[in-house]
Design an enzyme around this catalytic site. Structure first.
Site, PDB file in Angstrom:
ATOM      1  N   HIS A 255      -2.825  -0.969  -5.559  1.00 22.88           N
ATOM      2  CA  HIS A 255      -2.780  -0.011  -4.448  1.00 22.88           C
ATOM      3  C   HIS A 255      -1.673   1.018  -4.661  1.00 22.88           C
ATOM      4  CE1 HIS A 255      -4.624   0.665  -0.386  1.00 22.88           C
ATOM      5  NE2 HIS A 255      -3.797   1.665  -0.570  1.00 22.88           N
TER       6      HIS A 255
ATOM      7  N   GLU B 150     -11.179  -1.005  -4.176  1.00 23.34           N
ATOM      8  CA  GLU B 150     -10.540  -0.350  -3.032  1.00 23.34           C
ATOM      9  C   GLU B 150      -9.376   0.511  -3.523  1.00 23.34           C
ATOM     10  OE1 GLU B 150      -9.222  -3.561  -0.512  1.00 23.34           O
ATOM     11  OE2 GLU B 150      -7.438  -3.956  -1.721  1.00 23.34           O
TER      12      GLU B 150
ATOM     13  N   ARG C 108       4.766  -8.240  -0.730  1.00 21.43           N
ATOM     14  CA  ARG C 108       4.401  -7.152  -1.625  1.00 21.43           C
ATOM     15  C   ARG C 108       5.483  -6.075  -1.576  1.00 21.43           C
ATOM     16  NH1 ARG C 108      -1.500  -5.907   0.544  1.00 21.43           N
ATOM     17  NH2 ARG C 108      -0.371  -6.353   2.488  1.00 21.43           N
TER      18      ARG C 108
ATOM     19  N   ASP D 100       0.819  -1.216   0.000  1.00 20.62           N
ATOM     20  CA  ASP D 100       0.000   0.000   0.000  1.00 20.62           C
ATOM     21  C   ASP D 100       0.854   1.268   0.000  1.00 20.62           C
ATOM     22  OD1 ASP D 100      -2.050  -1.896   0.341  1.00 20.62           O
ATOM     23  OD2 ASP D 100      -2.027  -1.656   2.516  1.00 20.62           O
TER      24      ASP D 100
END
Length: 346
Positions: free
Chosen positions: A280, A214, A310, A42
């Site tokens: 993201h 999202e 990630r 993120d």
């Protein structure tokens, strides 16, 4: 009232900000390789006065990396600027923090809960220091519409002088297995006016490998047209990807009919480049302002889901003749790329 404030100490116990000694100009490398951060889910970047402030999900705190050379982010130490209280509604699962500067103050928007995911909500802290890595962060409260439903991945944007909040949420109070995007008008950086409006939900097959919308991010072109880039499908799948909404010219952000969804994803996995579940994201300009860049996370291998594999990657993107962003495909990791223009000393 100040809650959970910590001194701005480096996470690794060293100096607050680590600035490597630059090599002689003749030895400066004009290239970099992805990923720039090996564990960076993120990712978010805010660019202010030639400085990049970077953060990502750390889970138990909020930290900032400060640099003027984002391709060298891996050489920078983070500064913890806020730690949550030991218990309570915003004490656990600190997700996807975003740093914004509004009316000469800094704001961090973040999702948190009490240890139970169904209680995730959005919160905000404020700092009036010119530099967000120093000063005092004050807890301002929950950012919520009157419906007060599950909420994550909040972001803010100004449109024609009005501030709006956009986030990902559930329609009801219990997990329905689907996440939508919602928007609401704000009266100030920590207060929503009235109730929310849903502007997107999974409708195409590529959004339904996990029914998720999202990570909304606003992007504007040189004509100030508004695009909303969001993450679609579940982060636990290899098929996490980016979709796009476009606001009609002169449209009302609170009118769902004024947002047009592109029928195809705008950024998807590239297995041969070790890019699974890319998404993201956020955006930034090169130091000289001539290039547009996207920053995003992706897994290097299949099946790694929403965990710490990630990694943060960056790459330059272009614009179509019609003025829409063209992100291309995820670039190959461990392959030299030109650094953002203006980052290298000539």
């Amino acid at each position: 009232m100040q809650l959970g404030f910590t001194s701005c100490k480096s996470d690794d116990g060293g100096d607050k900000q680590h600035t490597p000694t630059p090599p002689p100009i003749s030895e400066v490398d004009s290239t970099f390789t992805n990923p720039i951060v090996n564990n960076g889910p993120d990712p978010w970047v805010y660019q202010y006065e030639k400085v990049y402030y970077y953060t990502h999900t750390m889970g138990n705190r909020i930290g900032i990396y400060k640099t003027d050379a984002i391709s060298e982010l891996g050489e920078v130490r983070s500064t913890t600027v806020w730690t949550p209280p030991a218990s309570g509604p915003y004490s656990k699962n600190i997700w996807a923090p975003e740093l914004h500067r509004i009316d000469e103050k800094w704001y961090f928007y973040f999702a948190a809960d009490d240890g139970d995911d169904k209680n995730h909500r959005m919160f905000v802290i404020e700092n009036d220091s010119p530099d967000p890595t120093v000063g005092t962060w004050e807890f301002k409260g929950q950012v919520t519409s009157t419906s007060d439903k599950w909420a994550i991945d909040g972001t803010v944007f100004d449109y024609e002088g009005q501030l709006y909040f956009i986030w990902s949420g559930w329609r009801g109070d219990d997990d329905p297995g689907i996440q939508q995007l919602y928007i609401a008008k704000m009266t100030n950086p920590w207060t929503i006016e009235g109730d929310r409006v849903m502007i997107s939900e999974p409708t195409y097959d590529w959004e339904k490998n996990g029914l998720v919308n999202e990570g909304p991010q606003i992007l504007r072109n040189k004509n100030d047209e508004v695009f909303l880039i969001y993450s679609a499908s579940g982060c636990w799948t290899d098929d996490y990807k980016l979709g796009m909404l476009t606001l009609n010219e002169g449209g009302d952000p609170l009118n769902p009919d004024d947002w047009q969804k592109k029928s195809e994803p705008v950024f998807s996995k590239k297995p041969e480049h070790n890019a699974y579940g890319p998404g993201h994201n956020s955006f930034f300009k090169s130091p000289d302002g001539t290039e547009d860049w996207i920053i995003y996370h992706a897994n290097p291998e299949s099946g790694q889901g929403c965990g710490n594999n990630r990694s943060t990657r960056i790459q330059k993107f272009e614009w179509t003749e019609e003025g829409a962003p063209d992100f291309g495909e995820p670039v190959r990791i461990n392959t030299p790329l030109d650094k953002p223009s203006g980052e290298v000393t000539e």
